[in-house]
Design an enzyme around this catalytic site. Structure first.
Site, PDB file in Angstrom:
ATOM      1  N   SER A 287      -2.722   9.871  -0.764  1.00 11.39           N
ATOM      2  CA  SER A 287      -3.716   8.967  -0.184  1.00 11.39           C
ATOM      3  C   SER A 287      -4.929   9.816   0.173  1.00 11.39           C
ATOM      4  O   SER A 287      -4.790  11.029   0.409  1.00 11.39           O
ATOM      5  CB  SER A 287      -3.163   8.327   1.099  1.00 11.39           C
ATOM      6  OG  SER A 287      -4.209   7.785   1.882  1.00 11.39           O
TER       7      SER A 287
ATOM      8  N   TYR B 186       1.217   9.220   9.279  1.00 12.27           N
ATOM      9  CA  TYR B 186       0.938   8.873   7.875  1.00 12.27           C
ATOM     10  C   TYR B 186       0.030   9.933   7.242  1.00 12.27           C
ATOM     11  O   TYR B 186       0.304  10.434   6.144  1.00 12.27           O
ATOM     12  CB  TYR B 186       0.265   7.505   7.820  1.00 12.27           C
ATOM     13  CG  TYR B 186      -0.040   7.015   6.420  1.00 12.27           C
ATOM     14  CD1 TYR B 186       0.943   6.403   5.646  1.00 12.27           C
ATOM     15  CD2 TYR B 186      -1.318   7.145   5.869  1.00 12.27           C
ATOM     16  CE1 TYR B 186       0.667   5.945   4.362  1.00 12.27           C
ATOM     17  CE2 TYR B 186      -1.601   6.688   4.590  1.00 12.27           C
ATOM     18  CZ  TYR B 186      -0.605   6.083   3.842  1.00 12.27           C
ATOM     19  OH  TYR B 186      -0.884   5.630   2.562  1.00 12.27           O
TER      20      TYR B 186
HETATM   21  P1  NAD Z   1       3.807  -1.722   0.042  1.00 17.72           P
HETATM   22  O1  NAD Z   1       4.341  -1.775   1.426  1.00 17.72           O
HETATM   23  O2  NAD Z   1       3.570  -2.998  -0.689  1.00 17.72           O
HETATM   24  O3  NAD Z   1       4.756  -0.829  -0.872  1.00 17.72           O
HETATM   25  C1  NAD Z   1       5.576   0.181  -0.396  1.00 17.72           C
HETATM   26  C2  NAD Z   1       6.924   0.063  -1.069  1.00 17.72           C
HETATM   27  O4  NAD Z   1       7.757   1.153  -0.642  1.00 17.72           O
HETATM   28  C3  NAD Z   1       7.643  -1.236  -0.688  1.00 17.72           C
HETATM   29  O5  NAD Z   1       8.189  -1.806  -1.869  1.00 17.72           O
HETATM   30  C4  NAD Z   1       8.739  -0.765   0.244  1.00 17.72           C
HETATM   31  O6  NAD Z   1       9.876  -1.584   0.224  1.00 17.72           O
HETATM   32  C5  NAD Z   1       9.019   0.621  -0.355  1.00 17.72           C
HETATM   33  N1  NAD Z   1       9.776   1.484   0.567  1.00 17.72           N
HETATM   34  C6  NAD Z   1       9.489   1.777   1.853  1.00 17.72           C
HETATM   35  N2  NAD Z   1      10.465   2.554   2.374  1.00 17.72           N
HETATM   36  C7  NAD Z   1      11.370   2.762   1.377  1.00 17.72           C
HETATM   37  C8  NAD Z   1      12.597   3.485   1.281  1.00 17.72           C
HETATM   38  N3  NAD Z   1      13.114   4.125   2.345  1.00 17.72           N
HETATM   39  N4  NAD Z   1      13.241   3.512   0.092  1.00 17.72           N
HETATM   40  C9  NAD Z   1      12.755   2.844  -0.980  1.00 17.72           C
HETATM   41  N5  NAD Z   1      11.610   2.123  -0.950  1.00 17.72           N
HETATM   42  C10 NAD Z   1      10.936   2.091   0.226  1.00 17.72           C
HETATM   43  O7  NAD Z   1       2.461  -0.844   0.101  1.00 17.72           O
HETATM   44  P2  NAD Z   1       1.507  -0.306  -1.065  1.00 17.72           P
HETATM   45  O8  NAD Z   1       0.131  -0.448  -0.570  1.00 17.72           O
HETATM   46  O9  NAD Z   1       1.866  -0.869  -2.379  1.00 17.72           O
HETATM   47  O10 NAD Z   1       1.854   1.275  -1.031  1.00 17.72           O
HETATM   48  C11 NAD Z   1       2.454   1.982  -2.109  1.00 17.72           C
HETATM   49  C12 NAD Z   1       2.134   3.469  -1.965  1.00 17.72           C
HETATM   50  O11 NAD Z   1       0.734   3.657  -2.092  1.00 17.72           O
HETATM   51  C13 NAD Z   1       2.533   4.071  -0.619  1.00 17.72           C
HETATM   52  O12 NAD Z   1       3.017   5.386  -0.794  1.00 17.72           O
HETATM   53  C14 NAD Z   1       1.212   4.093   0.131  1.00 17.72           C
HETATM   54  O13 NAD Z   1       1.184   5.085   1.127  1.00 17.72           O
HETATM   55  C15 NAD Z   1       0.257   4.414  -1.007  1.00 17.72           C
HETATM   56  N6  NAD Z   1      -1.140   4.073  -0.744  1.00 17.72           N
HETATM   57  C16 NAD Z   1      -1.528   2.769  -0.600  1.00 17.72           C
HETATM   58  C17 NAD Z   1      -2.875   2.491  -0.375  1.00 17.72           C
HETATM   59  C18 NAD Z   1      -3.382   1.077  -0.201  1.00 17.72           C
HETATM   60  O14 NAD Z   1      -4.546   0.917   0.162  1.00 17.72           O
HETATM   61  N7  NAD Z   1      -2.597   0.048  -0.480  1.00 17.72           N
HETATM   62  C19 NAD Z   1      -3.803   3.535  -0.295  1.00 17.72           C
HETATM   63  C20 NAD Z   1      -3.369   4.842  -0.462  1.00 17.72           C
HETATM   64  C21 NAD Z   1      -2.023   5.107  -0.693  1.00 17.72           C
END
Ligand code: NAD
Length: 250
Positions: A141, A154
């Site tokens: 991120s 985070y």
């Molecule tokens: P999201 O919450 O929709 O997706 C996260 C996924 O991880 C979910 O499916 C959740 O069930 C799964 N998860 C959490 N804990 C888990 C575990 N112990 N075992 C297996 N699965 C687990 O959120 P997102 O926005 O799609 O995020 C996905 C990734 O992208 C994350 O690593 C997040 O930090 C990163 N990210 C997102 C953004 C954003 O703006 N959406 C920006 C930068 C980074």
């Protein structure tokens, strides 16, 4: 058939946290470009609906996986079979002032985002080494490279992901395993969609040089680059995909 640098025919990819958001999107994009996809998350029922959307591209398999559990990771390795591409995407955030951040918040975030990510990479790297290589894509991120208030554990976990990526890239290059990271900026997904309608959300968008949020599709090019042989001479790279957010003015 048209020649494409980004094709993934004959490759098998595993995406963690594939039941929602970016993980579901990444799985769809990899499948559309020819990969056989293994969807992994804690709730297999939630994965089934994502798998259904992948049907036009071929069979997607669903495996139960809690990245924080050693026994769950071991069972996943058995069930998933050989994997060429790992998208280490599972992650979560606990927001709040650092003065009030609990030990439980800290542990769950670091255990999932950093420790879980490392042990997932380790679990699949031995198989990749035996078969001559693979590609690991860690989802970091921009908060691993810059800081913001209210997300201490985070941001620390994602900074750890950046260094994890570089360290594993160095150590595993000799095995043909490439390890790179995507560092998304703010991407509009279901979990944060409402925030972008608030005054605070709108103000934040104004600080992004491109003056817009990212959409999941904006990550497609970088994802396919890192997954495919188009990036065969890249390892240890951390690619910001953020509309210029990291280079905004002081
Ligand atoms: P999201 O919450 O929709 O997706 C996260 C996924 O991880 C979910 O499916 C959740 O069930 C799964 N998860 C959490 N804990 C888990 C575990 N112990 N075992 C297996 N699965 C687990 O959120 P997102 O926005 O799609 O995020 C996905 C990734 O992208 C994350 O690593 C997040 O930090 C990163 N990210 C997102 C953004 C954003 O703006 N959406 C920006 C930068 C980074």
């Amino acid at each position: 058939m048209k020649e494409t640098l980004l094709g993934l025919d004959g490759k098998r990819a595993l995406v963690t946290g594939a039941s929602s958001g970016l993980g579901a999107h990444f799985a769809q994009r990899l499948a559309a470009h020819g990969a056989e996809v293994v969807l992994a998350a804690r709730r297999v029922d939630a994965l089934q609906s994502v798998a259904k959307q992948l049907e036009p591209y071929g069979r997607a398999r669903c495996v139960a996986l809690d990245v924080t559990s050693a026994s769950s990771r071991a069972a996943m390795v058995e069930e998933a079979g050989p994997i060429d591409i790992l998208v280490n995407n599972a992650g979560l955030v606990r927001e709040g002032a650092a003065l009030k951040h609990s030990e439980e918040d800290w542990d769950v975030v670091l255990d999932t985002n950093l420790k879980g990510m490392f042990f997932m990479a380790q679990a699949l790297a031995s198989g990749m080494r035996e078969r001559g290589g693979g590609s690991i894509i860690n989802v970091a991120s921009i908060l691993g490279l810059r800081q913001a208030g209210g997300v201490v554990s985070y941001a620390v976990s994602k900074a750890g992901v950046v260094q994890l990526t570089r360290t594993l890239a160095l150590e595993w290059a000799r095995h043909g395993i490439r390890v790179n990271a995507l560092a998304p900026g703010y991407i509009d997904t279901e979990i944060n969609h409402d925030f972008w309608q608030t005054d605070a959300g709108k103000a934040l968008i104004q600080r992004i040089p491109q003056r817009r949020l990212g959409q999941p599709d904006d990550l497609d090019g970088p994802l396919l680059l890192l997954a495919s042989d188009a990036s065969r001479y890249m390892t240890g790279a951390v690619l910001p995909v953020d509309g210029g957010h990291l280079v905004n003015t002081l």
